[in-house]
Write a protein that holds these residues in place. Sequence first.
Motif, PDB file in Angstrom:
ATOM      1  N   TRP B 377       0.848  -1.191   0.000  1.00  0.00           N
ATOM      2  CA  TRP B 377       0.000   0.000   0.000  1.00  0.00           C
ATOM      3  C   TRP B 377       0.878   1.233   0.000  1.00  0.00           C
ATOM      4  O   TRP B 377       1.564   1.527   0.962  1.00  0.00           O
ATOM      5  CB  TRP B 377      -0.931  -0.035   1.210  1.00  0.00           C
ATOM      6  CG  TRP B 377      -1.746  -1.266   1.222  1.00  0.00           C
ATOM      7  CD1 TRP B 377      -1.602  -2.327   2.043  1.00  0.00           C
ATOM      8  CD2 TRP B 377      -2.806  -1.604   0.336  1.00  0.00           C
ATOM      9  NE1 TRP B 377      -2.505  -3.297   1.723  1.00  0.00           N
ATOM     10  CE2 TRP B 377      -3.265  -2.886   0.685  1.00  0.00           C
ATOM     11  CE3 TRP B 377      -3.419  -0.945  -0.739  1.00  0.00           C
ATOM     12  CZ2 TRP B 377      -4.306  -3.506   0.009  1.00  0.00           C
ATOM     13  CZ3 TRP B 377      -4.455  -1.577  -1.398  1.00  0.00           C
ATOM     14  CH2 TRP B 377      -4.890  -2.843  -1.022  1.00  0.00           C
ATOM     15  N   LYS B 388      -3.970  -1.697   4.328  1.00  0.00           N
ATOM     16  CA  LYS B 388      -4.755  -0.771   3.532  1.00  0.00           C
ATOM     17  C   LYS B 388      -5.373   0.321   4.393  1.00  0.00           C
ATOM     18  O   LYS B 388      -5.383   1.495   4.024  1.00  0.00           O
ATOM     19  CB  LYS B 388      -5.845  -1.573   2.834  1.00  0.00           C
ATOM     20  CG  LYS B 388      -6.613  -0.832   1.794  1.00  0.00           C
ATOM     21  CD  LYS B 388      -7.484  -1.862   1.093  1.00  0.00           C
ATOM     22  CE  LYS B 388      -8.674  -1.269   0.443  1.00  0.00           C
ATOM     23  NZ  LYS B 388      -9.613  -2.309   0.020  1.00  0.00           N
ATOM     24  N   ASP B 389      -5.883  -0.077   5.551  1.00  0.00           N
ATOM     25  CA  ASP B 389      -6.575   0.933   6.362  1.00  0.00           C
ATOM     26  C   ASP B 389      -5.603   1.985   6.881  1.00  0.00           C
ATOM     27  O   ASP B 389      -5.971   3.143   7.065  1.00  0.00           O
ATOM     28  CB  ASP B 389      -7.364   0.277   7.501  1.00  0.00           C
ATOM     29  CG  ASP B 389      -6.497  -0.624   8.339  1.00  0.00           C
ATOM     30  OD1 ASP B 389      -5.499  -1.133   7.802  1.00  0.00           O
ATOM     31  OD2 ASP B 389      -6.805  -0.845   9.523  1.00  0.00           O
ATOM     32  N   PHE B 392      -5.181   4.406   4.117  1.00  0.00           N
ATOM     33  CA  PHE B 392      -6.353   5.267   3.972  1.00  0.00           C
ATOM     34  C   PHE B 392      -6.422   6.291   5.106  1.00  0.00           C
ATOM     35  O   PHE B 392      -6.831   7.423   4.884  1.00  0.00           O
ATOM     36  CB  PHE B 392      -7.626   4.422   3.900  1.00  0.00           C
ATOM     37  CG  PHE B 392      -7.901   3.944   2.504  1.00  0.00           C
ATOM     38  CD1 PHE B 392      -7.055   3.047   1.893  1.00  0.00           C
ATOM     39  CD2 PHE B 392      -8.980   4.418   1.793  1.00  0.00           C
ATOM     40  CE1 PHE B 392      -7.272   2.627   0.604  1.00  0.00           C
ATOM     41  CE2 PHE B 392      -9.212   3.995   0.496  1.00  0.00           C
ATOM     42  CZ  PHE B 392      -8.358   3.094  -0.093  1.00  0.00           C
ATOM     43  N   ILE B 395      -4.035   8.959   4.071  1.00  0.00           N
ATOM     44  CA  ILE B 395      -4.558   9.802   2.990  1.00  0.00           C
ATOM     45  C   ILE B 395      -5.632  10.744   3.518  1.00  0.00           C
ATOM     46  O   ILE B 395      -5.709  11.909   3.119  1.00  0.00           O
ATOM     47  CB  ILE B 395      -5.114   8.915   1.862  1.00  0.00           C
ATOM     48  CG1 ILE B 395      -3.953   8.283   1.108  1.00  0.00           C
ATOM     49  CG2 ILE B 395      -5.972   9.711   0.910  1.00  0.00           C
ATOM     50  CD1 ILE B 395      -4.355   7.139   0.254  1.00  0.00           C
ATOM     51  N   ALA B 396      -6.435  10.225   4.424  1.00  0.00           N
ATOM     52  CA  ALA B 396      -7.495  11.066   4.977  1.00  0.00           C
ATOM     53  C   ALA B 396      -6.892  12.240   5.753  1.00  0.00           C
ATOM     54  O   ALA B 396      -7.449  13.324   5.798  1.00  0.00           O
ATOM     55  CB  ALA B 396      -8.390  10.239   5.885  1.00  0.00           C
ATOM     56  N   PRO B 403      -3.477   7.492  -3.080  1.00  0.00           N
ATOM     57  CA  PRO B 403      -2.825   6.182  -3.174  1.00  0.00           C
ATOM     58  C   PRO B 403      -2.139   6.061  -4.527  1.00  0.00           C
ATOM     59  O   PRO B 403      -2.703   6.455  -5.546  1.00  0.00           O
ATOM     60  CB  PRO B 403      -3.978   5.195  -3.051  1.00  0.00           C
ATOM     61  CG  PRO B 403      -5.214   5.955  -3.183  1.00  0.00           C
ATOM     62  CD  PRO B 403      -4.923   7.407  -3.064  1.00  0.00           C
TER      63      PRO B 403
END
Lengths: 643, 521
Positions: B377, B388-389, B392, B395-396, B403
């Motif tokens: 990731w 993945k989380d 994320f 990114i948040a 990504p």
Amino acid sequence: MFSESVLRLLTEDLLVRVLEKLGSDADRKSWRLVCKEFLRIESLTRRKVRILRIEFLLGLLQTYCNIETLDLSVCPRIDDGAVSVMLSHGSLNWTKGLRRLVLCRATGLGYRGLGQLIRACPLLEAVDVSHCWVFGDREAAALSYATRLKELKMDKCLGVTDVGLASIAVGCSNLKSLSLKWCFEISNLGIDLLCKKCLDLEILDISYLKLTSESLKSIASLSKLEMLVMVGCSFVDDVGLRFLEKGCPHLKAIDVSRCDFVSSSALTSLVSGRSSLLQIDARYCFLELSFPLVECLKNLQNLTVIRIDAVQVSDLALQIIGTSCKSLLEIGLSKCIGVTNMGIMQLVSGCGKLKILNLTCCRFITDVAISAIAESCPHLICLMLESCDMVTEKSFYDLGSRCLLLEELDLTECSGINDRALKYLSRCSGLLTLKLGLCTNISDVGLAYIGCNFPKLAEIDLYRCVCIGDDGLAALASGCKELIKLNVSYCNRITDRGMEYISYLGELSELEMRGLVNITGMGISKVAVNCRRLADLDLKHCEKIGDPGCWAIAFYAHNLRQINLSYCAVSDVVLYLLMGKLKRLQEVKLVNVSEATVRGLELGLRASCGRIKKVKLQTSLSLLLSSEILDMLHLRGCKIRWD
Amino acid sequence: MPPQNHQVQAKASPNSPSLPDFIMQHSNQQRCEDPSMSDYGIRMETLFKECNQACGTKSLLPCGSNDGIKIPNQENCQMGDTSQTGKLQDWDPSIMLENLSFLEDKIHQIRGLLHLIANKKGQQLGQPDEIITQEKQLITANLTSIIVQLISTAGSLLPSVKLAASNTSPSVGQHGQIPGITFPSGLGPSSSSIQPQHDIRDKISDQSNQIDLTNMCEMEQNHMEEHELKDEEDGDEGENLPPGSFEILQLEKEEILAPHTHFCTICGKGFKRDANLRMHMRGHGDEYKTPEALAKPNKESESEPKLIKRYSCPYPGCKRNKDHKKFQPLKTILCVKNHYKRTHCDKSYICSRCHTKKFSVMADLKTHEKHCGKDKWLCSCGTTFSRKDKLFGHIALFQGHTPAIPLDESKAPVGQADMEITENNNNNNNNKGGSINLSFGSNASSCENGIQNMMNVKGITDDPISYLSSLNFETCNFGEFNDFPRPPFEDTTKGSFPFLMSESFNYSPKCGGESCPNNLL
């Protein structure tokens, strides 16, 4: 002399104003043919171009340089190469103002081409890439270059995962409308990020995604959300709806159809107190329309649309809806259990504004209910009565005398319909769509009434109207010149003569004529030659058409987009010609094509490779066709369905 | 009851934590009719008792009887008895049998229970949620314990599994449960992080396997080293000790970086731990094998309240240095070592996989190498994540980060297929002579020409005749057309396609058909 004086009087801006009044494509075409000045005006003012064939793409883009919408959805061979040619030849004025790009089903396009195209159009606001099933995260990343994007439709982009969605969410943070229907790979994580990045979202479609209530928690934080469509989200339950209850203050429309774990009480508490709510969809959702839900509908005076298909309803519930929701425009009661004459009468008595009423499979309603509808709803535009067996011609007397605005009427399988009923409808001259499938009592006389009375008719379905013959088609063709869609499947009396009448329909674009065993190549060739707009042709089980008919199709019907030749007798060469010559062909069904060999099919597929998007073949061929050709088709964005 | 059995009983109870509750809550519903359920706990207990006894009798330890066992002693004894471990490792079929029959009983019990629940569900649907969840918990707890026991039973059977099992958690099993065992420091915190299943598993296997622990001494030594190295320096982040309540020690740089702190007085070999040194000493003579020599020195003094020790980093200006304004002390010597190496030393260990990441602590490198390359990731900023989380979340948090999608994933197959296609294309042209615009190839460049040709076709009007010419049928060898059923064409098409015959196709064979595509027929 005359034309000169006309032009002197009509300045450019006046011409533009006149042109604005022209609605239909045919009228605009006539306008273009008047003179060069008119053509110039048309090309300058044209805002939308829908490209049918790639040969004309470059030329049309140069001519229409002020377009705002470019529709490439029906143009074959849109791939990375085509895009790079498009962007490297001629002036790129057309990209300057482009706001809307329709790339629906452009499965040949890859991320490179898409990225080039998106970057070339600085003002792009809306993109439709739905049904581009090969699209994945790379393509999504390419889409994210469109930073001004407000509207994005990516239904059935099967490869797009959370990562792709994240790229879009970050890149296009001004999104107002997003449809993710059938993007099965997207999970809670992606939706959560989307809701954190795209705070302006107003319309969101998450139908059929494997999301849980956790996602609704994120969605509830979208303060501007007006419409949430979540059909078939079977992992979402009442907990999710409770989250929603607390958020989304501006929600106007909610669709929880086919959400198996959403209960009536949760929906009740969601909608209660939201007087701004305009639309509720809860089809195939609960067993019963519960009393609390009906009670809370009382407070929704602004509600315009309610669709509660396949729910058990009571007369009382319908009465309450009818008396309290005065502004209802559309009611959907398809397959509802417990719909009675009394219920319908009480429902419509209050809904004077009603425009659309769907009573499909409400088998217990009779003429009494239809009369009440005719009496109370003078503005009715669309009425669907499929399988309402107890409705007879008397109903149509009432409808024909009161509901004069009717545009769409679905009478499929209403065995009470006969020729006289069609006569009664004669005053509904605005009728556009008429569905008479399985109405076996309709004869040529009835078609004559239709031909005489409905000049605007665009679609007629005569599936298995076994009593109609060539004469009826003659009457239809002489009256309904605007017909676009015609279904005469299994009307076995039709012969080549009837086909000749059909060929008079210049606007015809969809023709379904399955199982017409009397039609030969002669008949179909007339249609192929004369119906220039024919795009969709279904010849399944037309066994006598054979090679000659397909020759004609191959050489004349070059606007054909879909063809079904299953169970027809077509030889290899003709098949090869057909597939090679029809440049717009996108979908072919070739199940059990007799006389064609495996090699012939392969050759045909090879000839159409790059353009073709979907092929249906019998399963036995899956082993016989070489894997190399299957790979090639797949690579070029073609999907094979095995029957 | 002998002390050890007490322990076993205590250990057995977490096996089925929800059971007693369950029985209590459901007795009024007559759900405990099944007698096997009520004596569940008792059976367990007895079984373990038997098990222990069997172990006790079986083991040829000097401290033979059950009540005589004192755990530290036992361990010492084991350590002395390395020679016998080979024999002791052998398994006893009778124990196995007993274990298996116990498991069987248990499965029967669960089956009965499920039957009961199922029947009851049929009778009353509107069951409160909590009862259902409790039932679920009970079932899962039971199943878990069965699985655990099964594994441990199997573990004692297979030498490799046993080795692995005792390798991963011997220290935990003994350490966490049996009080009084003296193990070198640094292991304490780790035991709490291990899942409780280990405890259960070790109960049976450990009883029989304890003996071969000595065999594992070396392995354990390595294991401990690893453990210690991974201890986090910042473990004391939240600690708020009032100044003066602890003693501050500051080691010098050389001390910190010295590889060993304990040296053998006889051979001079260095060790990181005193315990390891003591183990080593045994090789120098019998006098070092006595329990006294092997015991941890100053053990008694530990019980006295002592001033807490905290450490300072010798690097001036460091926040961990005692002269810093906001001094934050380090908790242990290990913390000091790791901190000093990580912050003030060169990163000399380079990852052998990615050749970019550098570390100053070996353990860090090892941890990294375990995951290196697995971080799929990737963020546009270059940061990689194993989950993945996490990506994320990153990114948040950051504006503009997206990504990143690795580029070289799908390129290769496309290119390959491209080649194939062009090849086929050639074949096509050579063999079949069909040249219906077969411009394949999905990379833009090769495609462009074809498209260009296609799009530049001018003057294609609606006239079907001119449309025909776009297909280049002149080059087609349809020499074999004679073989097709001609009559139907001629019959039906004569009227409507006169030009078709004249313009587009030469029905008469053009060239004799030397390149006749047989496959057309």
